[in-house]
Design an enzyme around this catalytic site. Structure first.
Site, short mmCIF file in Angstrom:
data_model
loop_
_atom_site.label_atom_id
_atom_site.label_comp_id
_atom_site.label_asym_id
_atom_site.label_seq_id
_atom_site.Cartn_x
_atom_site.Cartn_y
_atom_site.Cartn_z
CG ASP A 44 -0.19 -0.16 2.52
OD1 ASP A 44 0.36 -1.25 2.75
OD2 ASP A 44 -0.15 0.79 3.33
CG ASN A 45 3.35 2.46 2.65
OD1 ASN A 45 2.26 3.01 2.69
ND2 ASN A 45 3.96 2.03 3.74
#
Length: 722
Positions: free
Chosen positions: A418-419
């Site tokens: 998600d990063n």
């Protein structure tokens, strides 16, 4: 100092010129380029007009942690920085609360931005209106503004007299009396205050009425992701809210999204408060612009607005701060994982796959975010297929990005899926660090007990994330392969999904890894050759020069960046006394001199410099019509090897200063930002060989800020807390 004052005065006049607009008057992109008009909203807030009812009647919908519908890509949500858990006071008249649920909704609604106020005057018409909250008015302090991001991303944004309020950048005289700027016009004051109000989360730009095509409201993205290798289900923008999108004036096809980080809770906040603290905000603000200056793909940072009356509890009690960042898009690999979550392995999928939402997101990303070449959007036949191209383009971009991390010793710290940006931008700066003394095994995040995201393993972590992207899109890629064209609405056939997934994986997985690894290797080689001042790429360079140099630096704990910078002054043909002086300069770059094996270090340097010198001599003829090849090589190497590095000790010193006294801290922060945005300049009188005591106080401080710093900060680790 006078030059700095002139620079600010000039900038102020530029920012208030007729070509610029206050933030409320920035133009919106065409509908085809607006995320919220092309992706699927949370059904609880299905449109800006429906969202207006939520704000007035049931605002807890946007503040409660909840799972969104399987097909939703985002949720409308407004900035609302408040302490959490919310401090809901009893009625002022002391009366009983008959309906507690209704009372809570009313309390929240009073703190939502529902009261329209006039926007800062502008000759340009705007569809956006400015709204303020009735019962929320925290003090707001502009702490920093990045001229670089402003010029690159939003050159049409008027900031009024904002720069002059930040004072003259200074390291040595931050506490001193700053030159007072000339009084600003009422218009400039209004423009600056509007900017602070919007970027501080106090005012919200919306259009909640009229035709649907002109409606506008802020939003937060839904995404999932693997955190430290384990699928974590729905995550999403838990403290990031995108407030605006505007086309670049010189390239209308490129839009920049403005996002507030730390502006309050969203449906994705889970157990957290949706806020960010001054400490972590300063870290991300400075590093975003430092990375851009080094040529590393990154989201950008525009401003810091402190909320000094809003306390935030982390490891200690801190104050809140809102960071404004900008990027063409904040879509992540986790955005795709949310729509086709893993069905096996570690971690539990909280939601079912939604194949139509996957197609919609993929088409948007391919066409408007990645702008895939060679795809016939809306066409027929092989040329219309985009699934595999999307994965490979993201792989190429992320491969180049992580190569730049490795070449410049940057460690991200939390490379969860998600990063990881689909665009290949460095995103979400948490416990990051730049390499001090070289250590290939260094772990910058003290919460990373297994070293999963240590420096050496960063390329592997990015490949892991890209595999997650390929896995998410595999059924669609398999379907395109069978159909011979792009999928269309209603494409999914549950009976064929497993076969399509297998086919798609076979088609893209190995190729994706090859593309990412090739892009990483080529970019890393290019950057290391540039840092070493080499014109030619020989097959033996990695084994004969690059790897032995890093081994030498690691074994003897030499300053990674300082050494590369110093090598620019190497002269292969110098006599022995000059060579000895040069080796002594390199030895002085040891971070742990008390542990240095001097004899071995000298021998190792001499052996490596002989090879390096021979390599330099072998390509003298490749420099063309250059009078002094050594001087030109040094000039080019200084343009590739930073004099100033955003080290941990520098960050800690800036943070402590701003936390202690924000007025003087602004000036110190501004000077560090200036150095970070111009890292290759000879700060601190770099070429001054005389008595350091004769240097100007500002040059002395610049020199200190360019040093390796306190030995106690070598190997310093941060936490994820922010």
């Amino acid at each position: 100092m006078r030059a700095s004052i002139r620079r600010i005065s000039s900038l102020q006049s530029t920012m208030t010129s007729p070509q610029t607009l206050p933030i409320s008057a920035l133009p919106l992109p065409p509908s085809s380029h607006i995320l919220t008009r092309n992706l699927t909203p949370d059904p609880e807030t299905s449109s800006p007009s429906e969202f207006a009812k939520v704000l007035r009647e049931g605002p807890s919908v946007q503040r409660r942690s909840r799972l969104l519908a399987d097909n939703a890509h985002f949720s409308y949500v407004t900035p609302c920085p408040l302490q959490f858990p919310f401090r809901i006071e009893p009625p002022e008249d002391g009366g009983p609360v008959e309906d507690k649920v209704a009372y809570v909704e009313q309390w929240l609604a009073q703190r939502e931005a529902l009261n329209e106020r006039p926007s800062a005057s502008s000759a340009a018409p705007s569809v956006l209106k400015k709204y303020y909250a009735g019962r929320r008015d925290e003090p707001r302090v502009l702490v920093a503004l990045a001229e670089t991001a402003l010029n690159d991303c939003l050159p049409h944004l008027d900031v009024g007299d904002a720069f002059s309020t930040l004072g003259t950048p200074s390291l040595s005289d931050a506490y001193g009396d700053d030159t007072k700027p000339e009084p600003a016009s009422e218009g400039a004051l209004a423009v600056r205050q509007e900017l602070i109000d919007v970027l501080g989360g106090q005012a919200v730009l919306m259009n909640l009425d009229g035709e649907q095509e002109t409606q506008w409201a802020p939003w937060a993205l839904r995404y999932s992701g693997h955190q430290f290798g384990t699928f974590a289900g729905q995550l999403g923008d838990g403290r990031a809210i995108s407030i605006l999108s505007t086309p670049h004036p010189s390239d209308p096809d490129t839009t920049y999204e403005l996002q507030l980080k730390g502006a309050g809770r969203t449906p994705f906040s889970r157990f957290a408060d949706g806020l960010a603290v001054l400490r972590s905000s300063i870290r991300e603000f400075l590093c975003s612009e430092a990375m851009h200056a080094l040529g590393i793909p990154t989201t950008r940072a525009l401003a810091l607005v402190q909320l000094p009356a809003l306390p935030v509890q982390r490891e200690r009690r801190e104050t809140a701060c809102v960071l404004t960042r900008a990027a063409p898009s904040f879509v992540r690999i986790g955005s795709f994982e949310a729509l086709n979550p893993p069905t096996a392995g570690i971690g539990v999928a909280q939601q079912e796959a939604d194949w139509e939402a996957l197609r919609v997101l993929g088409e948007w990303v391919g066409k408007r975010v990645l702008k895939l070449e060679g795809v016939q959007w809306g066409g027929e036949g092989e040329g219309s297929k985009w699934g595999e191209k999307l994965v490979l383009e993201s792989a190429r971009r992320n491969g180049k990005m992580v190569a730049a991390w490795q070449a410049y010793g940057f460690m991200h710290g939390v490379i969860n899926t998600d990063n990881v940006s689909v665009l290949g931008l460095t995103i979400d700066y948490g416990p990051y660090a730049f390499m001090d003394v070289f250590d290939a095994w260094h772990i910058c995040n003290h919460d990373d007990g297994e070293g999963r995201y240590g420096y050496k393993w960063q390329p592997n972590a990015v490949i892991f994330a890209l595999r997650a992207l390929a896995t998410s899109l595999a059924p669609l890629i398999g379907a395109e392969a069978e159909l011979g064209h792009a999928v269309s609405a209603g494409w999914a056939n549950e009976d064929k999904i497993d076969d399509w997934r297998k086919t798609g994986t076979e088609l893209v997985k190995d190729e994706m890894e090859r593309v990412a690894q090739d892009a990483c290797a080529q970019e890393y080689g290019r950057l290391i050759h540039k840092r070493l001042g080499l014109r030619r790429h020989d097959p033996s360079d990695e084994a004969e020069l690059c790897r032995p140099l890093l081994d030498l630096l690691g074994e003897h704990k030499f300053d990674f960046h300082g050494t590369f910078r110093a090598l620019g002054a190497f002269r292969p043909g110098a006599d022995e006394p000059a060579q000895n002086v040069f080796v002594d300069r390199l030895l002085a770059l040891c971070g742990t001199p008390h542990n240095l094996d001097m004899a071995k270090a000298v021998d190792d340097w001499r052996a490596w410099l002989r090879k390096y010198g021979a390599r330099i001599e072998s390509e003298r003829g490749e420099w063309g019509e250059v009078g002094d090849v050594d001087a030109e090589r040094m000039r080019e190497m200084r343009g590739a090897n930073p004099r100033f590095v955003l080290r941990q000790w520098v960050l800690e010193e800036v943070i402590k200063h701003v936390e202690r006294d924000v007025d003087s801290g602004k000036r110190l922060l501004a000077k560090v930002l200036q150095m970070a945005c111009n890292p290759f300049e000879p700060w601190g009188g770099e070429d001054h060989e005389g008595d350091e005591a004769t240097l100007d106080p500002e040059l002395k401080e610049e020199r200190r800020f360019c040093s390796l710093g306190d030995m106690n900060y070598l190997g310093y680790q941060c936490s994820c807390s922010s």
